[in-house]
Design a protein around this motif. Structure first.
Motif, PDB file in Angstrom:
ATOM      1  N   GLY A   1      28.681  53.709  32.350  1.00 20.07           N
ATOM      2  CA  GLY A   1      27.502  53.248  33.150  1.00 20.07           C
ATOM      3  C   GLY A   1      28.153  52.315  34.098  1.00 20.07           C
ATOM      4  O   GLY A   1      27.221  51.847  34.917  1.00 20.07           O
ATOM      5  N   ILE A   2      29.294  52.288  34.437  1.00 23.40           N
ATOM      6  CA  ILE A   2      29.653  51.536  35.691  1.00 23.40           C
ATOM      7  C   ILE A   2      30.065  52.168  36.697  1.00 23.40           C
ATOM      8  O   ILE A   2      30.880  53.162  36.759  1.00 23.40           O
ATOM      9  CB  ILE A   2      31.264  50.651  35.197  1.00 23.40           C
ATOM     10  CG1 ILE A   2      30.962  49.898  33.649  1.00 23.40           C
ATOM     11  CG2 ILE A   2      31.506  49.672  36.263  1.00 23.40           C
ATOM     12  CD1 ILE A   2      32.051  49.217  33.341  1.00 23.40           C
ATOM     13  N   ASP A   3      29.437  51.907  37.887  1.00 26.13           N
ATOM     14  CA  ASP A   3      29.635  52.356  39.378  1.00 26.13           C
ATOM     15  C   ASP A   3      30.855  51.826  39.980  1.00 26.13           C
ATOM     16  O   ASP A   3      30.803  50.500  39.834  1.00 26.13           O
ATOM     17  CB  ASP A   3      28.390  52.366  40.218  1.00 26.13           C
ATOM     18  CG  ASP A   3      27.047  52.896  39.580  1.00 26.13           C
ATOM     19  OD1 ASP A   3      27.180  54.371  39.563  1.00 26.13           O
ATOM     20  OD2 ASP A   3      26.307  52.486  39.086  1.00 26.13           O
ATOM     21  N   ILE A   4      31.422  52.374  40.512  1.00 29.66           N
ATOM     22  CA  ILE A   4      32.885  52.076  41.479  1.00 29.66           C
ATOM     23  C   ILE A   4      32.146  51.539  42.626  1.00 29.66           C
ATOM     24  O   ILE A   4      32.529  52.041  43.987  1.00 29.66           O
ATOM     25  CB  ILE A   4      33.886  52.762  41.284  1.00 29.66           C
ATOM     26  CG1 ILE A   4      34.237  53.478  40.132  1.00 29.66           C
ATOM     27  CG2 ILE A   4      34.926  52.098  42.021  1.00 29.66           C
ATOM     28  CD1 ILE A   4      35.374  54.463  39.818  1.00 29.66           C
ATOM     29  N   THR A   5      31.457  50.352  42.508  1.00 29.56           N
ATOM     30  CA  THR A   5      30.778  49.909  43.924  1.00 29.56           C
ATOM     31  C   THR A   5      30.613  48.552  43.959  1.00 29.56           C
ATOM     32  O   THR A   5      31.210  47.781  43.144  1.00 29.56           O
ATOM     33  CB  THR A   5      29.425  50.637  44.274  1.00 29.56           C
ATOM     34  OG1 THR A   5      28.903  50.265  45.441  1.00 29.56           O
ATOM     35  CG2 THR A   5      28.487  50.245  43.132  1.00 29.56           C
ATOM     36  N   ALA A   6      29.897  47.765  44.997  1.00 33.19           N
ATOM     37  CA  ALA A   6      29.719  46.635  45.062  1.00 33.19           C
ATOM     38  C   ALA A   6      28.909  45.833  43.880  1.00 33.19           C
ATOM     39  O   ALA A   6      28.122  46.645  43.532  1.00 33.19           O
ATOM     40  CB  ALA A   6      29.196  46.290  46.580  1.00 33.19           C
ATOM     41  N   GLU A   7      29.011  44.791  43.770  1.00 34.47           N
ATOM     42  CA  GLU A   7      28.130  43.816  43.041  1.00 34.47           C
ATOM     43  C   GLU A   7      28.288  44.299  41.523  1.00 34.47           C
ATOM     44  O   GLU A   7      27.360  44.213  40.635  1.00 34.47           O
ATOM     45  CB  GLU A   7      26.561  44.045  43.222  1.00 34.47           C
ATOM     46  CG  GLU A   7      25.795  43.030  42.744  1.00 34.47           C
ATOM     47  CD  GLU A   7      24.357  42.773  43.152  1.00 34.47           C
ATOM     48  OE1 GLU A   7      23.670  41.931  43.076  1.00 34.47           O
ATOM     49  OE2 GLU A   7      23.759  43.991  43.860  1.00 34.47           O
ATOM     50  N   ARG A   8      29.415  45.045  41.044  1.00 34.24           N
ATOM     51  CA  ARG A   8      29.535  45.519  39.589  1.00 34.24           C
ATOM     52  C   ARG A   8      30.695  44.403  39.068  1.00 34.24           C
ATOM     53  O   ARG A   8      30.629  44.463  37.765  1.00 34.24           O
ATOM     54  CB  ARG A   8      30.020  46.748  39.617  1.00 34.24           C
ATOM     55  CG  ARG A   8      29.022  47.826  40.196  1.00 34.24           C
ATOM     56  CD  ARG A   8      27.703  47.636  39.323  1.00 34.24           C
ATOM     57  NE  ARG A   8      26.619  48.877  39.485  1.00 34.24           N
ATOM     58  CZ  ARG A   8      25.741  48.806  40.510  1.00 34.24           C
ATOM     59  NH1 ARG A   8      25.532  47.553  41.190  1.00 34.24           N
ATOM     60  NH2 ARG A   8      24.607  49.675  40.665  1.00 34.24           N
ATOM     61  N   TRP A   9      31.711  43.992  39.607  1.00 33.53           N
ATOM     62  CA  TRP A   9      32.686  43.380  39.306  1.00 33.53           C
ATOM     63  C   TRP A   9      32.570  42.104  38.556  1.00 33.53           C
ATOM     64  O   TRP A   9      31.895  41.398  39.226  1.00 33.53           O
ATOM     65  CB  TRP A   9      34.052  42.999  40.287  1.00 33.53           C
ATOM     66  CG  TRP A   9      35.277  42.766  39.744  1.00 33.53           C
ATOM     67  CD1 TRP A   9      36.126  43.247  39.697  1.00 33.53           C
ATOM     68  CD2 TRP A   9      35.659  41.437  39.241  1.00 33.53           C
ATOM     69  NE1 TRP A   9      37.249  42.626  38.868  1.00 33.53           N
ATOM     70  CE2 TRP A   9      36.912  41.381  38.971  1.00 33.53           C
ATOM     71  CE3 TRP A   9      34.850  39.910  39.156  1.00 33.53           C
ATOM     72  CZ2 TRP A   9      37.743  40.199  38.389  1.00 33.53           C
ATOM     73  CZ3 TRP A   9      35.492  39.163  38.950  1.00 33.53           C
ATOM     74  CH2 TRP A   9      36.829  38.842  38.504  1.00 33.53           C
ATOM     75  N   ASP A  10      32.683  42.251  37.085  1.00 33.94           N
ATOM     76  CA  ASP A  10      32.691  40.780  36.629  1.00 33.94           C
ATOM     77  C   ASP A  10      33.566  40.713  35.259  1.00 33.94           C
ATOM     78  O   ASP A  10      33.982  41.816  34.871  1.00 33.94           O
ATOM     79  CB  ASP A  10      31.221  40.569  36.137  1.00 33.94           C
ATOM     80  CG  ASP A  10      31.002  38.953  35.939  1.00 33.94           C
ATOM     81  OD1 ASP A  10      31.943  38.209  35.940  1.00 33.94           O
ATOM     82  OD2 ASP A  10      29.770  38.661  35.478  1.00 33.94           O
ATOM     83  N   THR A  11      33.936  39.463  34.791  1.00 28.38           N
ATOM     84  CA  THR A  11      34.709  39.608  33.455  1.00 28.38           C
ATOM     85  C   THR A  11      33.944  39.380  32.295  1.00 28.38           C
ATOM     86  O   THR A  11      32.615  39.123  32.536  1.00 28.38           O
ATOM     87  CB  THR A  11      35.853  38.366  33.427  1.00 28.38           C
ATOM     88  OG1 THR A  11      34.806  36.898  33.688  1.00 28.38           O
ATOM     89  CG2 THR A  11      36.475  38.425  35.013  1.00 28.38           C
ATOM     90  N   ARG A  12      34.319  39.248  31.351  1.00 30.19           N
ATOM     91  CA  ARG A  12      33.249  39.040  29.880  1.00 30.19           C
ATOM     92  C   ARG A  12      32.996  37.691  29.741  1.00 30.19           C
ATOM     93  O   ARG A  12      32.056  37.370  28.847  1.00 30.19           O
ATOM     94  CB  ARG A  12      34.090  39.909  28.730  1.00 30.19           C
ATOM     95  CG  ARG A  12      34.562  41.257  28.812  1.00 30.19           C
ATOM     96  CD  ARG A  12      34.821  41.525  27.444  1.00 30.19           C
ATOM     97  NE  ARG A  12      33.680  41.554  26.561  1.00 30.19           N
ATOM     98  CZ  ARG A  12      33.746  42.299  25.211  1.00 30.19           C
ATOM     99  NH1 ARG A  12      34.914  42.488  24.663  1.00 30.19           N
ATOM    100  NH2 ARG A  12      32.554  42.072  24.426  1.00 30.19           N
ATOM    101  N   ASP A  13      33.640  37.055  30.580  1.00 28.20           N
ATOM    102  CA  ASP A  13      33.293  35.379  30.381  1.00 28.20           C
ATOM    103  C   ASP A  13      32.035  35.088  31.211  1.00 28.20           C
ATOM    104  O   ASP A  13      31.244  34.300  30.756  1.00 28.20           O
ATOM    105  CB  ASP A  13      34.242  34.531  31.374  1.00 28.20           C
ATOM    106  CG  ASP A  13      35.598  34.583  30.624  1.00 28.20           C
ATOM    107  OD1 ASP A  13      35.614  34.620  29.169  1.00 28.20           O
ATOM    108  OD2 ASP A  13      36.587  34.412  31.128  1.00 28.20           O
ATOM    109  N   HIS A  14      31.675  35.949  32.032  1.00 28.54           N
ATOM    110  CA  HIS A  14      30.132  36.070  32.890  1.00 28.54           C
ATOM    111  C   HIS A  14      29.903  34.589  33.208  1.00 28.54           C
ATOM    112  O   HIS A  14      29.209  33.742  32.974  1.00 28.54           O
ATOM    113  CB  HIS A  14      29.096  36.282  32.017  1.00 28.54           C
ATOM    114  CG  HIS A  14      29.222  37.781  31.555  1.00 28.54           C
ATOM    115  ND1 HIS A  14      29.463  38.774  32.565  1.00 28.54           N
ATOM    116  CD2 HIS A  14      29.117  38.362  30.370  1.00 28.54           C
ATOM    117  CE1 HIS A  14      29.286  40.191  32.046  1.00 28.54           C
ATOM    118  NE2 HIS A  14      29.380  39.816  30.561  1.00 28.54           N
ATOM    119  N   LEU A  15      30.932  34.147  34.023  1.00 20.04           N
ATOM    120  CA  LEU A  15      31.031  32.555  34.602  1.00 20.04           C
ATOM    121  C   LEU A  15      29.618  32.390  35.250  1.00 20.04           C
ATOM    122  O   LEU A  15      29.109  33.463  35.877  1.00 20.04           O
ATOM    123  CB  LEU A  15      32.118  32.317  35.371  1.00 20.04           C
ATOM    124  CG  LEU A  15      33.536  32.253  34.503  1.00 20.04           C
ATOM    125  CD1 LEU A  15      34.630  32.142  35.378  1.00 20.04           C
ATOM    126  CD2 LEU A  15      33.593  31.375  32.962  1.00 20.04           C
TER     127      LEU A  15
END
Length: 420
Positions: free
Chosen positions: A155-169
């Motif tokens: 489900g992940i698009d290789i585009t902006a506003e997607r990058w995050d870690t599992r910490d979800h700071l």
């Protein structure tokens, strides 16, 4: 979880009914959140020899794949990285297939159009905008195939506003738009990495989609090497994997509704629990299937993890109202209070946007893909999901254990608690 000795009369997954085909994977890894996924894709492309296929709803050539450069080398922005890889590998070709109407939306979001045109200068870089679909339909698959040896599907698009870690700071310095450098909020997503026959089948799917979009037929590349992403540990090994699709009817292409059939059959077969993560909850047929099970004396418990609100005002107006109507319908029959819909939040109370598309039924079925619980994903947009079933056999107990462990890992992430 359901008891490991609870027998099922027959396999749920049936090619031609609720999936396209079932193929063997030596390794399958479920990758949660884009920080790990982007680094994994970059790692595999670094090992590519003949062909890289990138298929998606959107791409942004300016995003960073591994911001801290802890896991990979080479340039880090997507466009520069692909240019560099092609220059380094004279026999490598890169094919990018992107939804055509995504270009229109991209102008409003300030993403790729002009940059992608500047980027596509090498004869071994191929870009096609996919318009082989009905009006208002979307090409929504998110697939990457490396030399027909390793593939990513989810489900992940290789585009902006997607990058995050599992910490979800609440605040992460890497969560910024590539142009404005403005921050965006926490984002939860998921995909898979596979190899073996499943990767080859996804390569076939990618070439077929390219042919429909461009009219160009490509021969399969000879599998070379092992471009499995470094630092990615398999969730399963030596496992059968089903590929399920949604394809709208268009210019001789018959409609394919395998994904909807799989949702309905899985809900109908559930014994104790159904756990779902989805960007939307707006499919009436799926909600009616859930309501039918909730009306049974011993129907399953159902948990749906959704974002607090939809992405964009137009989607919020349509999807949130549909969600409210379906929840009211379910509440009318859910006399034992076995249905719950949750919105994950950060430690500081900030909403985490849920873009993942995951389903876990009891401890015997796992599916991850691009399809949401909305009507579009059932047959109007192109979608692709992968599923693993703990079918009766020598490995059944081990697959059940791993499916349950993955579900618990997701629950732990959302609850901010250890898996134990």
């Amino acid at each position: 979880p359901a008891s490991t000795d609870s027998p099922k009369a027959q396999r749920l997954l049936v090619p031609g009914e609720n999936c396209w085909r079932i193929e063997r994977a030596n390794r399958l890894a479920v990758i949660v959140d884009a920080a790990d996924y982007f680094a994994a894709v970059k790692s595999s492309i670094l090992q590519a020899r003949r062909r890289v296929f990138l298929i998606g709803w959107d791409f942004d050539t300016r995003i960073r794949l591994d911001p801290d450069q802890r896991k990979t080398g080479g340039p880090d922005r997507l466009g520069r990285f692909l240019n560099w890889v092609v220059a380094e590998r004279p026999e490598l070709e890169v094919f990018v297939l992107k939804w055509d109407l995504g270009m229109v939306a991209a102008f409003g979001r300030g993403t790729t159009p002009l940059f992608i045109l500047d980027w596509m200068t090498d004869k071994r870089m191929h870009l096609k905008l996919d318009g082989a679909h009905p009006i208002a339909s979307a090409h929504h698959q998110k697939i990457v195939v490396i030399d027909d040896s390793v593939a990513f599907c989810g489900g992940i698009d290789i585009t902006a506003e997607r990058w995050d870690t599992r910490d979800h700071l609440d605040h992460d310095p890497h969560r910024k738009w590539p142009t404005t450098r403005l921050s965006y909020g926490p984002w939860h997503d998921a995909t898979t990495a596979v190899d073996g026959d499943v990767a080859r089948a996804l390569g076939e799917l990618a070439r077929d989609r390219w042919k429909r979009a461009k009219g160009e037929e490509l021969d399969p590349p000879a599998p070379l090497g092992d471009p499995w992403p470094k630092d990615v540990r398999p969730t399963f090994e030596n496992v059968d994997v089903a590929i399920a699709r949604s394809i709208p009817a268009y210019e001789g292409q018959e409609e394919v509704r395998e994904i909807e059939a799989l949702y309905l059959s899985a809900i109908g077969r559930a014994e104790r629990t159904i756990y779902i993560e989805s960007q939307y909850f707006a499919s009436r047929r799926i909600a009616e299937a859930m309501a039918a099970r909730l009306g049974e004396p011993d129907g399953p418990e159902i948990v749906v993890v959704n974002p607090q609100s939809a992405y964009g005002w137009l989607e919020e107006e349509s999807m949130s109202s549909a969600r409210a109507r379906l929840i009211r319908m379910i509440e009318a029959v859910d006399h034992r209070c076995r249905f719950r819909i949750y919105n994950p939040m950060t430690e500081g109370g900030r909403p985490i946007y849920v873009h993942a598309k995951i389903m876990v039924v009891d401890d015997w079925l796992l599916r991850v893909g691009s399809s949401n619980l909305n009507n579009r994903s059932m047959g109007f947009d192109t979608e692709c999901d992968l599923a693993v079933e703990a079918a009766p056999g020598a490995a059944e107990a081990e697959i059940r254990r791993k499916i349950a462990a993955f579900r618990d890992d997701l629950l732990a992430e959302h609850l901010g608690a250890p898996c134990e």
